[in-house]
Design an enzyme around this catalytic site. Sequence first.
Site, short mmCIF file in Angstrom:
data_model
loop_
_atom_site.label_atom_id
_atom_site.label_comp_id
_atom_site.label_asym_id
_atom_site.label_seq_id
_atom_site.Cartn_x
_atom_site.Cartn_y
_atom_site.Cartn_z
N LYS A 97 -0.16 -10.39 8.03
CA LYS A 97 0.13 -8.78 8.62
C LYS A 97 -1.18 -8.34 8.90
O LYS A 97 -2.11 -8.22 8.00
CB LYS A 97 0.75 -7.93 7.21
CG LYS A 97 1.04 -6.64 7.64
CD LYS A 97 1.55 -5.82 6.41
CE LYS A 97 1.50 -4.35 6.84
NZ LYS A 97 1.88 -3.44 5.52
N ILE A 117 5.77 -5.27 9.72
CA ILE A 117 6.00 -4.48 8.41
C ILE A 117 5.65 -3.27 8.58
O ILE A 117 4.47 -2.86 8.62
CB ILE A 117 5.26 -5.54 7.28
CG1 ILE A 117 5.92 -7.02 6.93
CG2 ILE A 117 5.43 -4.75 5.89
CD1 ILE A 117 4.91 -7.67 6.06
N TYR A 120 -2.56 -10.26 4.42
CA TYR A 120 -2.66 -9.00 4.70
C TYR A 120 -4.06 -8.41 4.95
O TYR A 120 -4.95 -8.13 4.25
CB TYR A 120 -1.83 -7.99 3.81
CG TYR A 120 -1.69 -6.52 3.95
CD1 TYR A 120 -1.91 -6.06 5.31
CD2 TYR A 120 -1.60 -5.78 2.75
CE1 TYR A 120 -1.86 -4.75 5.44
CE2 TYR A 120 -1.54 -4.48 3.21
CZ TYR A 120 -1.64 -3.92 4.12
OH TYR A 120 -1.42 -2.47 4.43
N ARG A 162 -8.84 -0.15 5.20
CA ARG A 162 -8.59 0.24 3.67
C ARG A 162 -9.60 -0.82 2.68
O ARG A 162 -9.97 -0.47 1.62
CB ARG A 162 -7.12 -0.18 3.27
CG ARG A 162 -6.42 1.04 3.59
CD ARG A 162 -5.08 0.85 2.95
NE ARG A 162 -3.94 1.93 3.46
CZ ARG A 162 -3.69 3.16 3.29
NH1 ARG A 162 -4.52 3.36 1.74
NH2 ARG A 162 -2.91 3.97 3.34
N THR A 178 0.69 -1.27 -0.17
CA THR A 178 0.10 -0.08 0.23
C THR A 178 0.86 1.40 -0.16
O THR A 178 0.51 2.03 -0.83
CB THR A 178 -0.83 -0.06 1.19
OG1 THR A 178 -1.72 -1.24 1.22
CG2 THR A 178 -1.86 1.28 1.24
N THR A 179 1.90 1.30 0.80
CA THR A 179 3.01 2.35 1.07
C THR A 179 3.62 2.94 -0.33
O THR A 179 3.92 3.90 -0.39
CB THR A 179 3.88 2.27 2.20
OG1 THR A 179 2.96 1.72 3.45
CG2 THR A 179 4.65 3.42 2.37
N TYR A 186 -12.95 -3.40 -1.27
CA TYR A 186 -13.99 -2.84 -1.85
C TYR A 186 -15.19 -3.95 -2.33
O TYR A 186 -16.64 -3.75 -1.79
CB TYR A 186 -13.78 -2.46 -3.54
CG TYR A 186 -14.93 -1.69 -4.29
CD1 TYR A 186 -15.15 -0.46 -3.82
CD2 TYR A 186 -15.56 -2.24 -5.09
CE1 TYR A 186 -16.49 0.46 -4.39
CE2 TYR A 186 -16.77 -1.55 -5.84
CZ TYR A 186 -17.08 -0.53 -5.43
OH TYR A 186 -18.16 0.29 -5.92
#
Length: 292
Positions: free
Chosen positions: A164, A206, A135, A140, A46-47, A109
């Site tokens: 994660k 992480i 993850y 999000r 994501t980052t 989503y």
Amino acid sequence: MQKFIGTGVALVTPFNEDLSVDFDALIKLVNYNIDNGTNYLVINGTTAESATITEEEKQEIIEIIVKTNNKRLPLVLGVGGNNTLKVVEELKTRDLSDIDGILSVAPYYSKPTQEGFYQHFKAVAEATDKPIILYNVPGRTAKNMEPATTLRLAKDFSNIVGVKEAGNNQQQYYTLLKNKPEDFLIISGDDDLVLGVTLAGGSGVISVIGQAFPKEFSKMIQLGLKGENKAAFDIHFKMMDIVDFIFEENNPAGIKTVLQELNICKNEVRLPLVKASTELQLKIANFVTSFK
């Protein structure tokens, strides 16, 4: 999976002012982390603003990081999404020979049921023999993957080696730690909670902030893994403000501002994200100056 214990960092994608990928800065960032104690590198999370990276850019980013790393640290690649067939296709067709593990985000989503999460990750696990780190980031994805689902996957698929967890939910961490298979990794994706999770039996982090302060953050995690809580919390307390700052507006605008202050990369981000506000940039600059 000892290679994924400790401090992993979710690398940003540096951009030039014209918003092209700044590969020189990316090389600098990778070497900076390798030289200062980071245990493994995470690509295209994501980052990294993976939602706005083209396939051609992604491939070049992977190649540059692989070449720069030169097998010094384990590499984890983000391969996930809410189109299960597309995720499976990428795992089957992408060259993963230089990749040590896969980080695969819970489908966003679409808001699947818990059975939907299970069937998605079943398909992912069966598409590759690479170790997979699930993850879970409900802030999000708009849906939480519950501990029972994560633990079911952990028990049913030998190449699903960890999760994660990034729901900022202390109780969920404890439920996972209490009930997990012995070798299953509970990795924190919450920089503010990671030390407590590590002391409770977690496998590390992480991290976002870790790529800016790898020496200090990695030391904190290693102390936590050894149960040396006082020394670890001394570092944690020194870093509390900057962790709050980098998530105050959006990620990775905050961490890119820190990295700009450290002369590693520019603070450019791609829309729909925008740079950190002037007020936040000032707070970050003041912290970095005093932290030095």
